[in-house]
Motif scaffolding. Structure first.
Motif, PDB file in Angstrom:
ATOM      1  N   ASP A  56       0.838  -1.194   0.000  1.00  0.00           N
ATOM      2  CA  ASP A  56       0.000   0.000   0.000  1.00  0.00           C
ATOM      3  C   ASP A  56       0.874   1.244   0.000  1.00  0.00           C
ATOM      4  O   ASP A  56       2.079   1.182  -0.212  1.00  0.00           O
ATOM      5  N   GLY A  57       0.230   2.396   0.230  1.00  0.00           N
ATOM      6  CA  GLY A  57       0.955   3.653   0.312  1.00  0.00           C
ATOM      7  C   GLY A  57       1.421   4.206  -1.016  1.00  0.00           C
ATOM      8  O   GLY A  57       2.186   5.172  -1.063  1.00  0.00           O
ATOM      9  N   GLY A  58       0.975   3.615  -2.119  1.00  0.00           N
ATOM     10  CA  GLY A  58       1.456   4.050  -3.417  1.00  0.00           C
ATOM     11  C   GLY A  58       0.431   4.836  -4.204  1.00  0.00           C
ATOM     12  O   GLY A  58      -0.663   5.147  -3.736  1.00  0.00           O
ATOM     13  N   THR A  59       0.804   5.159  -5.431  1.00  0.00           N
ATOM     14  CA  THR A  59      -0.095   5.828  -6.371  1.00  0.00           C
ATOM     15  C   THR A  59      -0.118   5.047  -7.674  1.00  0.00           C
ATOM     16  O   THR A  59       0.836   4.343  -8.017  1.00  0.00           O
ATOM     17  N   VAL A  60      -1.229   5.188  -8.407  1.00  0.00           N
ATOM     18  CA  VAL A  60      -1.383   4.569  -9.716  1.00  0.00           C
ATOM     19  C   VAL A  60      -1.759   5.657 -10.711  1.00  0.00           C
ATOM     20  O   VAL A  60      -2.719   6.405 -10.489  1.00  0.00           O
ATOM     21  N   VAL A  61      -0.999   5.761 -11.793  1.00  0.00           N
ATOM     22  CA  VAL A  61      -1.296   6.718 -12.854  1.00  0.00           C
ATOM     23  C   VAL A  61      -1.915   5.945 -14.009  1.00  0.00           C
ATOM     24  O   VAL A  61      -1.288   5.045 -14.581  1.00  0.00           O
ATOM     25  N   ALA A  62      -3.164   6.263 -14.340  1.00  0.00           N
ATOM     26  CA  ALA A  62      -3.880   5.603 -15.426  1.00  0.00           C
ATOM     27  C   ALA A  62      -4.008   6.562 -16.609  1.00  0.00           C
ATOM     28  O   ALA A  62      -4.407   7.719 -16.437  1.00  0.00           O
ATOM     29  N   ASN A  63      -3.676   6.064 -17.793  1.00  0.00           N
ATOM     30  CA  ASN A  63      -3.742   6.892 -18.993  1.00  0.00           C
ATOM     31  C   ASN A  63      -5.148   6.805 -19.586  1.00  0.00           C
ATOM     32  O   ASN A  63      -5.482   5.864 -20.314  1.00  0.00           O
ATOM     33  N   LEU A  64      -5.971   7.799 -19.270  1.00  0.00           N
ATOM     34  CA  LEU A  64      -7.354   7.847 -19.757  1.00  0.00           C
ATOM     35  C   LEU A  64      -7.521   8.858 -20.882  1.00  0.00           C
ATOM     36  O   LEU A  64      -8.600   9.418 -21.095  1.00  0.00           O
ATOM     37  N   SER A  65      -6.447   9.074 -21.633  1.00  0.00           N
ATOM     38  CA  SER A  65      -6.482  10.092 -22.695  1.00  0.00           C
ATOM     39  C   SER A  65      -7.511   9.778 -23.762  1.00  0.00           C
ATOM     40  O   SER A  65      -8.122  10.679 -24.350  1.00  0.00           O
ATOM     41  N   SER A  66      -7.738   8.509 -24.049  1.00  0.00           N
ATOM     42  CA  SER A  66      -8.668   8.145 -25.121  1.00  0.00           C
ATOM     43  C   SER A  66     -10.115   8.454 -24.781  1.00  0.00           C
ATOM     44  O   SER A  66     -10.971   8.421 -25.669  1.00  0.00           O
ATOM     45  N   VAL A  67     -10.399   8.767 -23.519  1.00  0.00           N
ATOM     46  CA  VAL A  67     -11.761   9.163 -23.133  1.00  0.00           C
ATOM     47  C   VAL A  67     -11.781  10.605 -22.636  1.00  0.00           C
ATOM     48  O   VAL A  67     -12.697  11.033 -21.927  1.00  0.00           O
ATOM     49  N   GLY A  68     -10.722  11.348 -22.988  1.00  0.00           N
ATOM     50  CA  GLY A  68     -10.715  12.775 -22.725  1.00  0.00           C
ATOM     51  C   GLY A  68     -10.345  13.195 -21.326  1.00  0.00           C
ATOM     52  O   GLY A  68     -10.548  14.365 -20.966  1.00  0.00           O
TER      53      GLY A  68
END
Length: 432
Positions: free
Chosen positions: A242-254
């Motif tokens: 735990d204690g982390g971050t997640v970066v999700a690439n949602l560019s295709s949905v703006g």
């Protein structure tokens, strides 16, 4: 509807990385190294009845009761991937770009009181990973990166008791720390309105870590001057990252790249283990040792759940929770090792280790690829004086390739992982 679809895509993409904790890019029994310390490795991990240096705290803690006076050992290892590669139907045939892995550790023990008790503490690199694949062609027409940097370290406060001249007992507390950073095509984002149920959003996991706690119990019994028996039991250790971050690439949905500022994984663990061993000295210069161990991967890596929340974009799903079935198989490890006293000061060692690949074909991950099964080892030790000794070992993981279809990963059917590596170990020891 869009939030649900995007949420599922983000979770699937990240779980593909996180639900299978990767193993080191050098010889292993699943997520475990085959041995600890130069003698243990050189004898193929046949160490349960040959536990006679401070690495016994991580193999059979009863062994430290047989170390006279005080002992200090330090070791280092370097591994090189001869062929660690990923192939798939999109034309990929890529090897890892990071070519070296480094490990280290050591231990200190001391006889206490009247000599019946021995205490100590050890520091061990239990495992780790460094698979970095660059310039990978994806199913979505992009070229991207998939990588994993994962470390498992262990501290082992230990105590052992000499019951009599034949029997010694020992226990070590297992304090495990792990951290992880991973990428799965972070610059790729794909959403097809005609097929909204199957998006792909690249992801990056940053600074996720956690602790686990358990114990290892050991016993050594000297039948006579030629035969010694050993046995160990290791408890299961739950390991919540735990204690982390997640970066999700949602560019295709703006929505661009969305950072989930709170992320964790539940359901991960290091397995329960049981092992027995015997060492036999058929003639005075020669020692032969055998180990058989059961590793309960099916009880440790069955189902894990990724949970993320607190996104930095109000348009993204606020929370996500998605379970993933792993279904790892139990592993039976067989090891045999020999040691030959060449002179009073020089000793030669060799060994063989086998452990079946515990990962089912429908769960294999290129950032995991802990598929090594056969290992050959050799090494030597030299005593410079009553106080100083140096030992070395080389371990070779035979080439193994597995074809698989993991439906949670965007590689399609017929993907292949190949693993072949070599590692060198050195240990410096002093006694007083």
């Amino acid at each position: 509807m869009r939030r649900t679809t995007m949420g599922t895509g983000v979770a699937v993409a990240v779980l593909a990385l996180l639900c299978l904790v990767p193993a080191p890019a050098h010889p292993t029994n699943g997520l475990n190294m085959i041995g600890f310390g130069a003698e243990s490795v050189a004898m193929g991990g046949a160490d349960l009845a040959v536990a006679r240096d401070t690495s016994a705290m991580n193999t059979n803690p009863a062994g430290i009761a047989r170390i006279p006076g005080s002992a200090l050992d330090g070791y280092a290892a370097i591994a090189y991937p001869l062929s660690v590669a990923h192939r798939d139907q999109f034309g990929n045939d890529v090897e890892v770009s990071n070519r070296w892995a480094y490990l280290g550790g050591g231990g200190f023990t001391r006889r206490l009181g009247d000599g019946s008790w021995t205490g100590g503490i050890g520091f061990f690199a239990q495992g780790g990973a460094g698979n970095v694949y660059k310039n990978v062609a994806t199913a979505f027409g992009t070229t991207d990166e998939m990588s994993s940097l994962f470390r498992i370290g262990k501290v082992t406060p230990s105590v052992a008791y000499r019951v009599d001249e034949s029997l010694t007992l020992g226990v070590s507390l297992q304090v495990v720390y792990a951290d992880i950073q991973q990428k799965l095509f972070p610059e790729t984002s794909f959403f097809d309105p005609a097929d909204p149920a199957h998006p792909f959003f690249g992801s990056e996991v940053k600074e996720m870590n956690g602790f686990g706690f358990g114990a290892k119990l050991g016993a050594l019994y000297k039948v006579n001057d030629r035969v010694t028996l050993g046995a160990v039991y290791t408890t299961k250790m739950n390991l919540a990252l735990d204690g982390g971050t997640v970066v999700a690439n949602l560019s295709s949905v703006g929505l661009g790249k969305v950072t989930y500022r709170d992320a964790r994984i539940d359901g991960m663990a290091l397995p329960e283990e049981v092992g027995v061993g015997v060492s036999v000295r058929p003639v005075q210069p020669l020692l032969v040792a055998v180990k058989v161990a059961w590793i309960d991967w099916s009880g440790a890596l069955e189902t894990s759940t990724l949970r993320v929340e607190n996104p930095d974009n109000p348009g993204a799903p606020p929370t996500l929770a998605l379970p993933s079935t792993l279904n790892w198989r139990d592993q039976y490890v067989f090891a045999i090792g020999i040691a030959y006293d060449l002179t009073e000061k020089a000793i030669l060692r060799a060994g063989y280790n086998y452990g079946r690949n515990p990962i089912p074909a429908n769960s294999l991950n290129p950032l995991l690829a802990a598929i090594t099964e056969h290992h050959a080892t050799c090494g030597a030790g030299y005593t410079f004086s009553p106080k100083w000794q140096m030992s070395g070992a080389v371990e070779y993981a035979f080439n193994n390739a597995v074809t698989y279809n993991n439906p949670e990963l965007p590689f399609g059917p017929g993907a292949e992982e190949e693993n072949e590596s070599i590692a060198a170990h050195v240990m410096l020891s002093t006694r007083w």
